[in-house]
Design a protein around this motif. Structure first.
Motif, short mmCIF file in Angstrom:
data_model
loop_
_atom_site.label_atom_id
_atom_site.label_comp_id
_atom_site.label_asym_id
_atom_site.label_seq_id
_atom_site.Cartn_x
_atom_site.Cartn_y
_atom_site.Cartn_z
N THR A 203 0.84 -1.20 0.00
CA THR A 203 0.00 0.00 0.00
C THR A 203 0.87 1.25 0.00
O THR A 203 0.62 2.19 -0.76
CB THR A 203 -0.93 0.01 1.22
N TYR A 204 1.88 1.26 0.83
CA TYR A 204 2.79 2.41 0.88
C TYR A 204 3.58 2.55 -0.42
O TYR A 204 3.81 3.67 -0.89
CB TYR A 204 3.74 2.30 2.07
N PHE B 193 1.33 4.05 -2.99
CA PHE B 193 1.18 5.47 -2.68
C PHE B 193 2.39 6.27 -3.16
O PHE B 193 2.26 7.30 -3.81
CB PHE B 193 0.99 5.63 -1.17
N TRP C 250 -2.80 6.71 -7.86
CA TRP C 250 -2.71 5.70 -6.79
C TRP C 250 -3.85 4.70 -6.92
O TRP C 250 -3.63 3.49 -6.83
CB TRP C 250 -2.72 6.39 -5.44
N ARG D 263 -3.58 0.72 -7.64
CA ARG D 263 -4.20 -0.22 -6.69
C ARG D 263 -5.14 -1.18 -7.40
O ARG D 263 -5.09 -2.39 -7.21
CB ARG D 263 -4.93 0.57 -5.62
#
Length: 91
Positions: free
Chosen positions: A28-29, A32, A77, A81
């Motif tokens: 996730t990071y 981002f 982002w 994802r």
């Protein structure tokens, strides 16, 4: 005697649990950061054009550029994802 229909109430009580902070992973990071880096590079090259387009806004031109950057970052982002979730896992 009246018996209330509780099937709808039971249906609403069986919702999926809300995601917690524990489900935020390293990927996730990384997504981002990848989104932010992508948008930063695009903005770096497109800055003269963006400034020219935002000039008619006067004092609000810098605010418009910041909001555009944040919106673009979020959009990229989300695209990363969704694309990553659609790819088959190798596990």
């Amino acid at each position: 005697m009246f018996t209330p229909d509780t099937t709808e109430a039971e249906h609403h009580s069986r919702r999926e649990p809300e995601p917690s902070a524990d489900c935020i992973t390293l990927s996730t990071y990384l997504e981002f950061l990848a989104g932010g880096a992508t948008v930063a590079v695009v903005f770096l090259f497109a800055m003269p054009i963006l400034v020219e387009l935002a000039n008619p806004l006067g004092v609000l031109s810098t605010t418009a550029l910041v909001f555009l950057f944040i919106f673009a970052w979020f959009s990229v982002w989300v695209m990363i994802r969704v694309t990553q979730e659609q790819m088959p896992s190798h596990s």
